[in-house]
Motif scaffolding. Structure first.
Motif, mmCIF file in Angstrom:
data_model
loop_
_atom_site.group_PDB
_atom_site.id
_atom_site.type_symbol
_atom_site.label_atom_id
_atom_site.label_comp_id
_atom_site.label_asym_id
_atom_site.label_seq_id
_atom_site.Cartn_x
_atom_site.Cartn_y
_atom_site.Cartn_z
ATOM 1 N N UNK A 69 0.845 -1.192 0.000
ATOM 2 C CA UNK A 69 0.000 0.000 0.000
ATOM 3 C C UNK A 69 0.881 1.243 0.000
ATOM 4 N N UNK A 70 0.410 2.306 -0.624
ATOM 5 C CA UNK A 70 1.239 3.526 -0.681
ATOM 6 C C UNK A 70 0.534 4.741 -0.079
ATOM 7 N N UNK A 71 -0.565 4.515 0.656
ATOM 8 C CA UNK A 71 -1.259 5.611 1.332
ATOM 9 C C UNK A 71 -2.012 5.035 2.528
ATOM 10 N N UNK A 72 -2.390 5.910 3.455
ATOM 11 C CA UNK A 72 -3.098 5.502 4.667
ATOM 12 C C UNK A 72 -4.606 5.593 4.460
ATOM 13 N N UNK A 73 -5.319 4.529 4.769
ATOM 14 C CA UNK A 73 -6.769 4.530 4.644
ATOM 15 C C UNK A 73 -7.396 5.634 5.492
ATOM 16 N N UNK A 74 -6.910 5.795 6.724
ATOM 17 C CA UNK A 74 -7.514 6.770 7.636
ATOM 18 C C UNK A 74 -7.358 8.207 7.167
ATOM 19 N N UNK A 75 -6.436 8.455 6.243
ATOM 20 C CA UNK A 75 -6.198 9.819 5.755
ATOM 21 C C UNK A 75 -7.015 10.154 4.502
ATOM 22 N N UNK A 76 -7.774 9.202 3.981
ATOM 23 C CA UNK A 76 -8.469 9.415 2.709
ATOM 24 C C UNK A 76 -9.539 10.502 2.830
ATOM 25 N N UNK A 77 -9.423 11.499 1.965
ATOM 26 C CA UNK A 77 -10.473 12.503 1.764
ATOM 27 C C UNK A 77 -10.961 12.299 0.335
ATOM 28 N N UNK A 78 -12.106 11.653 0.131
ATOM 29 C CA UNK A 78 -12.533 11.342 -1.237
ATOM 30 C C UNK A 78 -12.679 12.564 -2.132
ATOM 31 N N UNK A 79 -12.939 13.720 -1.534
ATOM 32 C CA UNK A 79 -13.073 14.939 -2.331
ATOM 33 C C UNK A 79 -11.764 15.321 -3.005
ATOM 34 N N UNK A 80 -10.642 14.800 -2.513
ATOM 35 C CA UNK A 80 -9.332 15.134 -3.073
ATOM 36 C C UNK A 80 -8.975 14.275 -4.286
ATOM 37 N N UNK A 81 -9.831 13.301 -4.622
ATOM 38 C CA UNK A 81 -9.527 12.373 -5.713
ATOM 39 C C UNK A 81 -10.443 12.619 -6.909
ATOM 40 N N UNK A 82 -9.895 12.324 -8.088
ATOM 41 C CA UNK A 82 -10.628 12.491 -9.344
ATOM 42 C C UNK A 82 -11.364 11.236 -9.779
ATOM 43 N N UNK A 83 -10.927 10.066 -9.283
ATOM 44 C CA UNK A 83 -11.503 8.805 -9.753
ATOM 45 C C UNK A 83 -11.235 7.708 -8.730
ATOM 46 N N UNK A 84 -11.948 6.600 -8.896
ATOM 47 C CA UNK A 84 -11.861 5.455 -7.993
ATOM 48 C C UNK A 84 -11.673 4.179 -8.797
ATOM 49 N N UNK A 85 -10.830 3.268 -8.284
ATOM 50 C CA UNK A 85 -10.656 1.941 -8.876
ATOM 51 C C UNK A 85 -10.949 0.906 -7.797
#
Length: 195
Positions: A69-85
């Motif tokens: 993994x290259x990021x922390x789940x607890x830090x996810x702000x979905x508004x900061x992302x353009x797309x989801x896989x």
């Protein structure tokens, strides 16, 4: 090309090819991809499983690689992302039990951001209520969940190499569809690859 920030939701026993290939391919074309797993942090790993089609009534399953993994789940702000896989394998069936995962997927659905899901990945989309009125491909065993959630199941071609686009969703039945699935996802992202 505008770099897109893409979130990838994974868990233990995610399908090996369905996490490795899109992750590496999206990085290769210049996008920023964050792979996260509930309960895990950047640098930790999830186990993968290799699903193969060997003439049995369903796929076979073998141990795959470990995926870092290259990021922390607890830090996810979905508004900061353009797309989801959402890769397939066994991960979608249990990470959909995490309320924060459902909240994240609902954000992408409500915002009509591109979502790419493959194999069992649509289980997560159905659980989040983002498939109503859409046509989706998935591993055939996921058909009842898609239909119960108000979506239309589109069966795969004989070689499982097809993919479909419905609104902001790009879906396919399994890893043999990677060329078509990833091409259609890149088109939805607006990614241009020059020869």
């Amino acid at each position: 090309m505008a770099v897109k920030k893409i979130l990838m939701l994974v868990g233990d026993y995610v399908e090996d090819y369905e996490v490795m290939v899109p992750f590496q391919m999206l990085l290769m074309v210049g996008h920023d991809v964050h792979a996260v797993c509930p309960g895990k942090k950047s640098g930790e790993q999830v186990r993968t499983a290799i699903h193969d089609f060997e003439g049995d009534q369903t796929y076979s399953e073998k141990p795959g690689h470990n995926f870092t993994l290259n990021a922390n789940f607890d830090d996810v702000d979905p508004a900061a992302y353009d797309a989801l896989v959402v890769p397939g394998g066994r991960a979608p069936e249990y990470i959909r039990l995490n309320p924060r995962v459902i909240e994240i997927v609902k954000h992408f659905g409500a915002a009509k951001k591109p979502i790419a899901a493959i194999c069992h990945g649509p289980q997560l989309l159905a659980a989040a209520g983002v498939v109503s009125g859409c046509s989706l491909m998935a591993y055939p065993a996921v058909q009842p969940e898609i239909e119960l959630a108000g979506g239309t199941y589109v069966g795969p071609n004989e070689t499982f190499t097809s993919a479909t686009v419905s609104g902001n969703l790009v879906t396919s039945p399994a890893w043999p569809a990677h060329p078509e699935w990833i091409r259609k996802f890149l088109e939805l992202l607006g990614t241009k690859i020059e020869p």
